[in-house]
Design a protein around this motif. Structure first.
Motif, PDB file in Angstrom:
ATOM      1  N   GLU A  37       0.842  -1.203   0.000  1.00 25.06           N
ATOM      2  CA  GLU A  37       0.000   0.000   0.000  1.00 25.06           C
ATOM      3  C   GLU A  37       0.878   1.254   0.000  1.00 25.06           C
ATOM      4  O   GLU A  37       2.009   1.260   0.500  1.00 25.06           O
ATOM      5  N   HIS A  38       0.307   2.344  -0.577  1.00 21.57           N
ATOM      6  CA  HIS A  38       0.903   3.680  -0.522  1.00 21.57           C
ATOM      7  C   HIS A  38      -0.031   4.574   0.294  1.00 21.57           C
ATOM      8  O   HIS A  38      -1.169   4.790  -0.101  1.00 21.57           O
ATOM      9  N   TYR A  39       0.498   5.056   1.420  1.00 16.24           N
ATOM     10  CA  TYR A  39      -0.337   5.848   2.330  1.00 16.24           C
ATOM     11  C   TYR A  39       0.137   7.320   2.348  1.00 16.24           C
ATOM     12  O   TYR A  39       1.336   7.607   2.329  1.00 16.24           O
ATOM     13  N   GLY A  40      -0.857   8.224   2.425  1.00 18.37           N
ATOM     14  CA  GLY A  40      -0.597   9.647   2.648  1.00 18.37           C
ATOM     15  C   GLY A  40      -1.368  10.118   3.861  1.00 18.37           C
ATOM     16  O   GLY A  40      -2.331   9.474   4.299  1.00 18.37           O
ATOM     17  N   VAL A  41      -0.954  11.285   4.441  1.00 21.07           N
ATOM     18  CA  VAL A  41      -1.617  11.806   5.635  1.00 21.07           C
ATOM     19  C   VAL A  41      -1.937  13.280   5.425  1.00 21.07           C
ATOM     20  O   VAL A  41      -1.185  14.016   4.776  1.00 21.07           O
ATOM     21  N   GLU A  42      -3.079  13.703   5.946  1.00 23.00           N
ATOM     22  CA  GLU A  42      -3.475  15.112   5.941  1.00 23.00           C
ATOM     23  C   GLU A  42      -4.191  15.429   7.243  1.00 23.00           C
ATOM     24  O   GLU A  42      -4.738  14.544   7.912  1.00 23.00           O
ATOM     25  N   VAL A  58       4.513  10.405   0.935  1.00 22.64           N
ATOM     26  CA  VAL A  58       3.871   9.089   0.792  1.00 22.64           C
ATOM     27  C   VAL A  58       4.743   8.037   1.469  1.00 22.64           C
ATOM     28  O   VAL A  58       5.978   8.053   1.353  1.00 22.64           O
ATOM     29  N   ALA A  59       4.059   7.120   2.206  1.00 17.60           N
ATOM     30  CA  ALA A  59       4.764   5.989   2.823  1.00 17.60           C
ATOM     31  C   ALA A  59       4.388   4.716   2.058  1.00 17.60           C
ATOM     32  O   ALA A  59       3.211   4.342   2.010  1.00 17.60           O
ATOM     33  N   LYS A  60       5.394   4.047   1.417  1.00 20.36           N
ATOM     34  CA  LYS A  60       5.165   2.806   0.672  1.00 20.36           C
ATOM     35  C   LYS A  60       5.485   1.638   1.598  1.00 20.36           C
ATOM     36  O   LYS A  60       6.620   1.458   2.046  1.00 20.36           O
ATOM     37  N   LEU A  61       4.464   0.819   1.905  1.00 20.58           N
ATOM     38  CA  LEU A  61       4.617  -0.238   2.902  1.00 20.58           C
ATOM     39  C   LEU A  61       4.169  -1.582   2.342  1.00 20.58           C
ATOM     40  O   LEU A  61       3.099  -1.691   1.710  1.00 20.58           O
ATOM     41  N   ARG A  62       5.024  -2.588   2.605  1.00 21.94           N
ATOM     42  CA  ARG A  62       4.642  -3.957   2.307  1.00 21.94           C
ATOM     43  C   ARG A  62       3.726  -4.458   3.420  1.00 21.94           C
ATOM     44  O   ARG A  62       3.617  -3.844   4.477  1.00 21.94           O
ATOM     45  N   PRO A  63       3.067  -5.561   3.235  1.00 22.46           N
ATOM     46  CA  PRO A  63       2.212  -6.120   4.295  1.00 22.46           C
ATOM     47  C   PRO A  63       3.006  -6.320   5.595  1.00 22.46           C
ATOM     48  O   PRO A  63       4.108  -6.872   5.589  1.00 22.46           O
ATOM     49  N   GLY A  64       2.447  -5.788   6.700  1.00 23.67           N
ATOM     50  CA  GLY A  64       3.066  -5.925   8.008  1.00 23.67           C
ATOM     51  C   GLY A  64       4.111  -4.876   8.324  1.00 23.67           C
ATOM     52  O   GLY A  64       4.600  -4.809   9.460  1.00 23.67           O
ATOM     53  N   GLU A  65       4.498  -4.003   7.367  1.00 29.53           N
ATOM     54  CA  GLU A  65       5.526  -2.983   7.625  1.00 29.53           C
ATOM     55  C   GLU A  65       4.884  -1.717   8.247  1.00 29.53           C
ATOM     56  O   GLU A  65       3.702  -1.436   8.064  1.00 29.53           O
ATOM     57  N   ALA A  67       5.773   2.664   9.158  1.00 27.89           N
ATOM     58  CA  ALA A  67       6.595   3.831   8.829  1.00 27.89           C
ATOM     59  C   ALA A  67       6.047   5.038   9.591  1.00 27.89           C
ATOM     60  O   ALA A  67       4.870   5.083   9.966  1.00 27.89           O
ATOM     61  N   SER A  68       6.918   6.007   9.805  1.00 29.17           N
ATOM     62  CA  SER A  68       6.534   7.231  10.519  1.00 29.17           C
ATOM     63  C   SER A  68       6.676   8.436   9.585  1.00 29.17           C
ATOM     64  O   SER A  68       7.697   8.581   8.897  1.00 29.17           O
ATOM     65  N   MET A  69       5.654   9.278   9.583  1.00 27.07           N
ATOM     66  CA  MET A  69       5.678  10.511   8.792  1.00 27.07           C
ATOM     67  C   MET A  69       5.605  11.703   9.751  1.00 27.07           C
ATOM     68  O   MET A  69       4.838  11.687  10.723  1.00 27.07           O
ATOM     69  N   SER A  70       6.409  12.748   9.462  1.00 28.08           N
ATOM     70  CA  SER A  70       6.448  13.959  10.295  1.00 28.08           C
ATOM     71  C   SER A  70       5.556  15.023   9.666  1.00 28.08           C
ATOM     72  O   SER A  70       5.726  15.369   8.486  1.00 28.08           O
ATOM     73  N   VAL A  71       4.633  15.532  10.473  1.00 32.62           N
ATOM     74  CA  VAL A  71       3.701  16.568   9.995  1.00 32.62           C
ATOM     75  C   VAL A  71       3.984  17.857  10.780  1.00 32.62           C
ATOM     76  O   VAL A  71       3.899  17.876  12.011  1.00 32.62           O
ATOM     77  N   ARG A  72       4.300  18.920  10.026  1.00 28.82           N
ATOM     78  CA  ARG A  72       4.580  20.228  10.651  1.00 28.82           C
ATOM     79  C   ARG A  72       3.431  21.182  10.316  1.00 28.82           C
ATOM     80  O   ARG A  72       3.117  21.400   9.143  1.00 28.82           O
ATOM     81  N   ILE A  73       2.817  21.758  11.369  1.00 31.14           N
ATOM     82  CA  ILE A  73       1.659  22.643  11.215  1.00 31.14           C
ATOM     83  C   ILE A  73       2.055  24.045  11.678  1.00 31.14           C
ATOM     84  O   ILE A  73       2.559  24.230  12.792  1.00 31.14           O
ATOM     85  N   GLY A  74       1.816  25.047  10.810  1.00 32.84           N
ATOM     86  CA  GLY A  74       2.065  26.449  11.162  1.00 32.84           C
ATOM     87  C   GLY A  74       0.757  27.185  11.372  1.00 32.84           C
ATOM     88  O   GLY A  74      -0.126  27.174  10.508  1.00 32.84           O
ATOM     89  N   LEU A  75       0.614  27.819  12.541  1.00 37.03           N
ATOM     90  CA  LEU A  75      -0.608  28.559  12.863  1.00 37.03           C
ATOM     91  C   LEU A  75      -0.441  30.031  12.452  1.00 37.03           C
ATOM     92  O   LEU A  75       0.632  30.614  12.634  1.00 37.03           O
ATOM     93  N   PRO A  76      -1.480  30.665  11.904  1.00 34.19           N
ATOM     94  CA  PRO A  76      -1.351  32.048  11.399  1.00 34.19           C
ATOM     95  C   PRO A  76      -1.166  33.054  12.530  1.00 34.19           C
ATOM     96  O   PRO A  76      -1.665  32.871  13.646  1.00 34.19           O
ATOM     97  N   VAL A  77      -0.441  34.145  12.189  1.00 37.25           N
ATOM     98  CA  VAL A  77      -0.241  35.239  13.148  1.00 37.25           C
ATOM     99  C   VAL A  77      -1.278  36.336  12.902  1.00 37.25           C
ATOM    100  O   VAL A  77      -1.962  36.783  13.807  1.00 37.25           O
ATOM    101  N   GLN A  78      -1.380  36.800  11.679  1.00 35.11           N
ATOM    102  CA  GLN A  78      -2.335  37.843  11.308  1.00 35.11           C
ATOM    103  C   GLN A  78      -3.083  37.442  10.038  1.00 35.11           C
ATOM    104  O   GLN A  78      -2.444  37.134   9.029  1.00 35.11           O
ATOM    105  N   SER A  94      -5.205   5.260   1.782  1.00 35.08           N
ATOM    106  CA  SER A  94      -4.478   4.685   0.649  1.00 35.08           C
ATOM    107  C   SER A  94      -4.615   5.590  -0.570  1.00 35.08           C
ATOM    108  O   SER A  94      -5.686   6.163  -0.813  1.00 35.08           O
ATOM    109  N   LYS A  95      -3.526   5.731  -1.311  1.00 30.10           N
ATOM    110  CA  LYS A  95      -3.544   6.564  -2.498  1.00 30.10           C
ATOM    111  C   LYS A  95      -4.370   5.941  -3.629  1.00 30.10           C
ATOM    112  O   LYS A  95      -4.872   6.646  -4.494  1.00 30.10           O
TER     113      LYS A  95
END
Length: 471
Positions: A37-42, A58-65, A67-78, A94-95
């Motif tokens: 599977e190919h996984y994405g996160v939002e 995208v994280a490409k994973l075989r069965p049973g594998e 993976a870790s994805m880093s998500v950086r969120i920026g909050l607005p100032v003005q 899944s994609k």
């Protein structure tokens, strides 16, 4: 029991933040299916204006594998996002098989931030006893506030009045209030009063905003008497210039300047045979000696230039002043001095675009042939007629009753300043004698267009003034 084809965990499980912060989440995905599977996160449910960046996309994973994805969120100032709790969702799917997905909720607590800005327009007003400003207050924070307005000066001589006295502001919004200030006139020097304008929240611990403004007051002596003193000095000099040569001619003496140029003059004998007795002139008309009309000229000359033939004697009764009598054009401020008052415009009372420097009064005839006294630009009598018009009674001569006749009924309102420093607003453009007497007389009146929000909506147009002395 249905086994999900993927497993998702998010760390940290919740977050506290403020506008402008950057948050980082680690999203771990495990492929529990039996195919690659190919996984994405939002992230869903974030404040408006927030940005999201994921590594890798995208994280490409075989069965049973896993993976870790880093998500950086920026909050607005003005503009800042409203304070509160946002339940964000970390959605992994899944994609190629949209039906394969899972969402994990992540609470984000956005703290309240208060930031208040205060600005006065204009920043500097030059006037007499009173002035007016437009105060703009902005809520640059992320939570609604109720703000109370106040104005102070270091000497505590200024009285301030806000309309309205408080403002309710949602986040990222602004509002305006009118500030009217009043202070005693200085006697002989210009006075600059520094004003501090504050907007304070009704809740303890909340942030306040502050701005500054300057009120420049012209001195009482200069505004009332300097021009009169200058005219008086000029009249005295002119009288002396006429009288001295005449007196010298009558006594038979030479002008001091001529004497200095021709050298010493011999003293004539006690009885000079060449001098004819006054009763028997040889060359002058027999009706009167030539020196007499010349010597009398200064005391019998015409009145000063700004005097009016219709000016009433001091202490007279009620009278009506034709405010259009001077004729069309820009007027000097003392055009009506012989009637006991000065006229000028006061652009600090109402903000009229393009008329910030309009301080003159003028008589103007409109296209319909109607003539009236109005405020104007100093260089053009046809401009800036919506600026408030000041009628300022001379020092020591307050009015005992006032009635103004406008060109158009119910279009103007009159602010009245009394000798006891109190104020009143008169929509009828009239001050009765009993009211004026109770407050020491009318010191000045300021005529401005009627309006609900401070914007000029009609010209100031007056035709006559009925005035009575203080009894």
């Amino acid at each position: 029991m249905t086994i999900l084809p993927l497993r998702v965990t998010v760390a940290p499980e919740r977050a506290d933040a403020a506008p402008g912060d950057a948050l980082t989440f680690d999203v771990t995905v495990r492929n529990a299916s039996d195919i690659v599977e190919h996984y994405g996160v939002e992230f869903l449910g974030l404040p408006d204006g927030a940005t999201v960046r994921t590594e890798p996309d995208v994280a490409k994973l075989r069965p049973g594998e896993s993976a870790s994805m880093s998500v950086r969120i920026g909050l607005p100032v003005q503009p800042p996002a409203p304070a509160g709790t946002y339940v964000a969702g970390a959605l992994v799917r899944s994609k190629y098989r949209p039906e394969v997905s899972r969402c994990v909720e992540v609470p984000i607590e956005l703290a309240s931030v208060q930031q208040i800005a205060v600005r006065a327009t204009p920043e500097v007003v030059t006037g007499g006893r009173s002035a007016r400003y437009t105060i703009e207050v902005s809520n640059d924070g992320n939570s609604p506030v109720r703000l109370y307005l106040n104005a102070t000066d270091p000497e505590r001589r200024v009285t301030a009045l806000f309309e309205p006295p408080s403002l309710d502001l949602p986040p990222a919004m602004s509002a305006r209030a009118l500030l009217s200030v009043r202070a005693p006139l200085p006697w002989n020097r210009e006075k600059q009063r520094q004003l501090t304008i504050t907007a304070s929240p009704d809740q303890k611990g909340g942030a306040s905003g502050a701005g500054t403004a300057t009120f420049v007051q012209k001195p009482r002596f200069a505004s009332k008497f300097a021009k009169v003193a200058g005219i008086g000095a000029a009249v005295l000099l002119l009288a002396a210039a006429v009288a001295v040569p005449t007196l010298l001619a009558r006594t038979g003496e030479k002008d001091p300047v001529e004497a200095a140029q021709t050298g010493p003059v011999a003293t004539p004998p006690a009885v000079a045979p060449s001098v004819a007795p006054p009763a028997e002139p040889t060359s002058a008309p027999t009706s009167a000696p030539p020196a007499e009309p010349t010597a009398a000229a200064p005391s019998e000359s015409a009145p000063p230039a700004n005097a009016s033939a219709s000016a009433p004697p001091p202490g007279g009764g009620p009278r009506v002043v034709d405010l259009t009598a001077p004729g069309d054009g820009v007027l000097p401020s003392d055009a009506f001095r012989d009637h006991g008052f000065l006229v000028s415009a006061d652009p600090g009372k109402i903000s009229v675009p393009g008329c910030e420097a309009a301080t003159a009064a003028a008589v103007f005839t409109d296209p319909d042939g109607r003539k009236f006294l109005t405020s104007s630009n100093a260089d053009d009598a046809g401009k800036c007629h919506s600026v408030p018009l000041m009628i300022d009674f001379l020092q020591g001569r307050p009015a005992g009753a006032v009635e103004l006749t406008p060109l158009t009924k119910d279009a103007l309102v009159m602010e009245v300043g009394y000798a006891d420093l109190s104020l009143s607003t008169e929509t009828t453009l009239t001050v009765r004698a009993d009211k004026a007497r109770a407050r020491g007389g009318v010191d000045y009146v300021l005529v401005r267009p009627k309006s609900a929000d401070g914007a000029a909506t009609a010209p100031v147009a007056l035709t006559s003034l009925r005035i009575a002395p203080l009894s």
